[in-house]
Design an enzyme around this catalytic site. Structure first.
Site, PDB file in Angstrom:
ATOM      1  N   GLU A 310       0.481  -1.031  -0.295  1.00  0.00           N
ATOM      2  CA  GLU A 310       0.248   0.354  -0.193  1.00  0.00           C
ATOM      3  C   GLU A 310       1.361   1.652  -0.112  1.00  0.00           C
ATOM      4  OE1 GLU A 310      -2.696  -0.852   3.330  1.00  0.00           O
ATOM      5  OE2 GLU A 310      -4.254  -0.994   1.948  1.00  0.00           O
ATOM      6  N   ARG A 343       5.702  -8.128   8.002  1.00  0.00           N
ATOM      7  CA  ARG A 343       4.189  -7.969   7.803  1.00  0.00           C
ATOM      8  C   ARG A 343       3.916  -9.104   5.959  1.00  0.00           C
ATOM      9  NH1 ARG A 343       0.358  -4.117   7.816  1.00  0.00           N
ATOM     10  NH2 ARG A 343      -1.357  -5.596   8.475  1.00  0.00           N
ATOM     11  N   LYS A 378      -2.071 -11.899   8.015  1.00  0.00           N
ATOM     12  CA  LYS A 378      -3.117 -12.071   8.198  1.00  0.00           C
ATOM     13  C   LYS A 378      -4.224 -13.282   8.054  1.00  0.00           C
ATOM     14  CE  LYS A 378      -3.370  -6.851   6.881  1.00  0.00           C
ATOM     15  NZ  LYS A 378      -4.976  -5.754   6.441  1.00  0.00           N
ATOM     16  N   ASP A 383      -8.101  -9.798   3.721  1.00  0.00           N
ATOM     17  CA  ASP A 383      -8.379  -8.072   4.619  1.00  0.00           C
ATOM     18  C   ASP A 383      -9.310  -8.205   5.631  1.00  0.00           C
ATOM     19  OD1 ASP A 383      -7.790  -5.533   5.581  1.00  0.00           O
ATOM     20  OD2 ASP A 383      -7.847  -4.406   4.153  1.00  0.00           O
ATOM     21  N   GLU A 411     -12.977  -2.769  11.909  1.00  0.00           N
ATOM     22  CA  GLU A 411     -12.660  -1.810  10.565  1.00  0.00           C
ATOM     23  C   GLU A 411     -13.575  -2.241   9.494  1.00  0.00           C
ATOM     24  OE1 GLU A 411      -8.809  -1.928   8.252  1.00  0.00           O
ATOM     25  OE2 GLU A 411      -9.445  -1.189   7.034  1.00  0.00           O
ATOM     26  N   HIS A 530     -15.397  -7.984   1.108  1.00  0.00           N
ATOM     27  CA  HIS A 530     -15.825  -6.490   0.909  1.00  0.00           C
ATOM     28  C   HIS A 530     -16.519  -5.702  -0.152  1.00  0.00           C
ATOM     29  CE1 HIS A 530     -12.348  -3.236   0.400  1.00  0.00           C
ATOM     30  NE2 HIS A 530     -11.514  -4.040   0.621  1.00  0.00           N
ATOM     31  N   TRP A 552      -9.863  -2.505  -4.323  1.00  0.00           N
ATOM     32  CA  TRP A 552      -9.960  -1.785  -3.949  1.00  0.00           C
ATOM     33  C   TRP A 552     -11.879  -1.834  -4.126  1.00  0.00           C
ATOM     34  CZ3 TRP A 552      -6.604   2.800  -4.411  1.00  0.00           C
ATOM     35  CH2 TRP A 552      -5.584   1.845  -3.625  1.00  0.00           C
TER      36      TRP A 552
HETATM   37  C1  BDP Z   1      -6.004  -2.208   5.797  1.00  0.00           C
HETATM   38  C2  BDP Z   1      -6.293  -0.928   6.303  1.00  0.00           C
HETATM   39  C3  BDP Z   1      -5.462   0.115   6.492  1.00  0.00           C
HETATM   40  C4  BDP Z   1      -4.190  -0.792   6.823  1.00  0.00           C
HETATM   41  C5  BDP Z   1      -3.533  -1.946   6.029  1.00  0.00           C
HETATM   42  C6  BDP Z   1      -2.616  -2.698   6.818  1.00  0.00           C
HETATM   43  O1  BDP Z   1      -7.548  -0.567   5.623  1.00  0.00           O
HETATM   44  O2  BDP Z   1      -5.424   1.328   7.095  1.00  0.00           O
HETATM   45  O3  BDP Z   1      -3.290   0.140   7.022  1.00  0.00           O
HETATM   46  O4  BDP Z   1      -4.968  -2.795   6.095  1.00  0.00           O
HETATM   47  O5  BDP Z   1      -2.872  -3.759   7.137  1.00  0.00           O
HETATM   48  O6  BDP Z   1      -7.202  -2.771   6.320  1.00  0.00           O
HETATM   49  O7  BDP Z   1      -2.082  -2.539   6.336  1.00  0.00           O
END
Ligand code: BDP
Length: 711
Positions: A310, A343, A378, A383, A411, A530, A552
């Protein structure tokens, strides 16, 4: 804190105090599950026979903290205030390491199987009388054993003949804060950051101590203080002094501090030209930085790194691998015993199915990481969705240590509205059979750490809603023992937090147990994912299809068209199934075997596809949305039944959370059905109400002030 107490009398071992009648206490949730309110008089009288006051032996600060905590708990629960005269009487609880207890006259204990953090809590007969001992190989074990003993008291269990033994499943049980240095919290829904950077290191907010107590009580032993989207300033000398002050507060609670670091820190704060991990100058910079940190914080835990993810910088900027990036930092930490948590949350570097990308990047690197690197993965491959199948990296990195990263902050699960107990979700992942290297290997036995993205903030109740405290609690308890059932944990937390009275306990636990499934039903049933609004991820937006990063877009996941719905991840589609062990892949790919809950995650199917139930996919999809709305309504009704048994202040707060959830469930259901119906063009099943508004109404809806929105 007690508002007023009334001295009633003196016993041989202790002074007995009771709260003054009518003493008022704000029930704002601040005391979490460490409430220590008086037990029913008969239970308290019984327990006072066995425990009156704790004495910590030896000089380990964790043991001293444990003794203080026990005495505080006993004072509240058992209506006792200890006096120094307790020393030589029965009812004494002896806390200490095996060696220190031996010196105090306790017969030798065999604690060899307990490991560094395990505990033994046992009633023993000593010449002075029957005594409860809390022992460990280290002060940490003693601390955890003390909290276990306190929990027994809180639960109202008999403690006359105790024999508890437990060791944590994983050496690292972490809470990851996404706190920014300006006091905001990324994806935080509980106020501002707890850390007041401006007043640190000089001022220690008492909440830091209470936060540490709460973590220790559930076994959390590591805390990442700052956001994974890290500000390089965190590694400057001034901030490190602030970090050291927090580390000093947390140390007696068995908690080590970690920091998120930006991969390009050597450039931004080090003045180097590049952050190439193979550049000796860069390696030297990380080494010097680590040396500086350990001078200030000798037990510093290490670094968490989000790289090439990201938009964050990373080793790939220099055509190096994630292993190169992790290793240069790991080498700097190694002499000090520190760990790198690297990560695996990466996507967007290829046109592949997003669910495949992390595996594609990391699987070939298995065995290439230093042994003080942990790959933090994760729970699912996308996500933190309300439901995902387990991440295919679990079990597939046999030569790499792997951590499970769960998101405690909700979230994608309603944020700070409603009730969604996530113990059920995390157990689903921990128990999932990876079939790697063979079937019967659950995710829980493939990992060596658990990290939860914190939901803690400056709100009085810490977590935004009262029920989100349960998620903090459950994360810690599962990280200690992934075999605990989510129901057991919900039961425990409810007794500690709300009431031991079955008339409150049973409905609350049943509400919690169904709460996450309710959210799945009204948000993303049958394996959808999502479908949330762009960026702030609150509320439905299945129609969104115009964002530049394909994954997204909700339409990327639902793929709803005139023919059908779902993401084909079988061999005829992206073949993401092939990333799992063959037995798992076969099950997910085969329509006869794939669980309904993952159906549309792995398959694109016609609207008229016949489900196991005999209904069409369309009808069943609508039914799930309807069911979600019904469940949300049911939660409100359940909550109204517990009103007589819990305090008015917290009852009202939860009642309003739940009534909001009810409205949001209907919004989700109506908007989703309006959209999918525009694709399927099928009538709603009999009895299912029409959406209240048109699709264009929902598409245009921008309610201001939603929880996750940046205003
Ligand atoms: C996503 C979130 C974002 C985080 C990202 C992450 O929307 O804010 O920075 O994960 O885990 O779910 O790095």
């Amino acid at each position: 804190m007690r508002d007023s107490i009334r001295l009633l009398g003196t016993a041989a071992a202790a002074l007995i105090l009771l709260p003054a009648p009518g003493s008022a206490r704000a029930e704002d949730g601040h005391r979490l599950w460490l409430r220590y309110d008086p037990l029913p008089p008969a239970v308290a009288a019984r327990d006072r026979e066995s425990v009156a006051s704790a004495v910590g032996y030896g000089s380990d600060p964790r043991v001293q903290v444990a003794a203080r905590e026990f005495n505080r708990a006993a004072a509240g629960l058992l209506h006792i205030v200890p006096t120094s005269r307790i020393e030589h009487h029965a009812g004494k609880v002896m806390l200490g390491t095996a060696a220190d207890l031996r010196k105090a006259g306790v017969p030798a204990l065999d604690l060899s199987a307990l490991g560094p953090e395990g505990y033994l809590v046992r009633s023993v007969a000593l010449p002075t009388g029957r005594t409860i001992i809390v022992a460990g190989n280290t002060g940490a074990g003693v601390l955890y054993g003390t909290f276990a003993l306190i929990r027994e008291l809180q639960l109202g269990h008999s403690i006359s003949d105790l024999n508890l033994r437990s060791s944590p499943a994983y050496p690292l049980r972490m809470l990851d804060h996404w706190d920014n240095l300006d006091g905001t919290v990324e994806r935080g829904y509980a106020g501002k950051s707890l850390w007041d950077w401006a007043s640190l290191p000089g001022r220690i907010d008492p909440r830091y101590v209470d936060y540490a107590r709460a973590n220790a009580s559930v076994g959390i032993n590591g805390v990442v203080l700052n956001n994974v989207n890290a500000d390089p300033k965190i590694l400057t000398g001034d901030y490190l002094k602030k970090v050291a002050a927090l580390a000093a507060v947390f140390r007696p609670y068995g908690i080590r501090v970690f920091l998120s670091v930006r991969f390009s820190s050597p450039i931004e704060i080090g003045g180097l030209k590049a952050a190439d991990p193979l550049d000796p100058g860069v390696a030297a910079w990380w080494r010097a930085k680590a040396d500086q940190i350990y001078r200030l914080i000798p037990d510093f835990g290490g670094f968490l790194v989000k790289a090439n993810s990201e938009g964050q910088p990373g080793p790939q900027d220099y055509h190096r691998t994630h292993a190169d990036g992790a290793n240069v930092i790991a080498d700097a930490l190694r002499p000090h015993g520190g760990t790198v948590l690297w990560r695996a949350f990466v996507y967007g570097n290829s046109n592949e199915d997003r669910a495949k990308q992390a595996y594609d990047e990391f699987r070939p690197l298995d065995g290439k990481f230093r042994d003080n690197v942990i790959l933090q993965v994760k729970n699912g491959p996308i996500d933190y969705q309300p439901r995902e199948p387990f991440h295919p990296l679990f079990g597939q990195m046999p030569h790499t240590r792997v951590a499970l990263e769960a998101q405690v902050t909700r979230e994608y699960l309603g944020q700070n509205t409603g009730v969604a107990y996530l113990g059920t979700m995390w157990s689903e992942v921990l128990d999932a059979d990876t079939c790697s290297p063979r079937c019967g290997t659950p995710v829980s036995s493939t990992i060596s750490a658990v990290a939860g993205v914190s939901n803690v903030g400056s709100d009085r109740n810490w977590t935004g809603t009262n029920f989100d405290q349960a998620n903090w609690y459950a994360l810690g308890r599962l990280a200690w023992n992934p075999r605990l059932s989510p129901e057991e944990i919900a039961d425990e937390w409810t007794r500690l937090t709300w009431s031991n009275d079955g008339r409150a306990l049973r409905p609350i636990v049943s509400m919690m147990m169904g709460s996450r499934e309710a959210a799945v039903n009204f948000m993303t049933p049958l394996g959808l994912a999502h479908q949330m609004a762009t960026d702030y991820h609150y509320g439905p937006a299945p129609w969104v299809c115009d964002l530049k990063q394909p994954s997204w877009n909700p339409c990327y996941y639902n793929r709803a068209d005139g023919h059908g719905i779902g993401f084909d991840r079988t061999a005829s589609g992206s073949n993401a199934v092939a990333q799992y062990a063959p037995e798992v892949a076969r099950r997910f790919a085969d329509l006869r075997d794939v669980p309904d809950k993952y159906l549309l995650w792995f398959h694109h199917l016609p609207w008229t596809y016949r489900m196991r139930s005999g209904q069409t996919l369309w009808d069943e999809l609508v039914m799930h949305y309807d069911e979600g709305v019904t469940q949300a309504g049911q939660m409100s009704r359940t909550w109204s039944t517990v009103r007589p048994y819990v305090d008015a202040e917290r009852w009202a707060a939860v009642a309003s959370d739940l009534s909001r959830e009810q409205a949001e469930a209907r919004w989700w259901r109506d908007a989703s059905i309006a959209y999918f119906r525009s694709r399927s063009r099928l009538p709603l099943p009999h009895g299912s109400p029409k959406p209240r508004h048109s699709l264009s109404y929902y598409e245009a809806l921008r309610p201001p002030g939603l929880p996750g929105q940046r205003l």
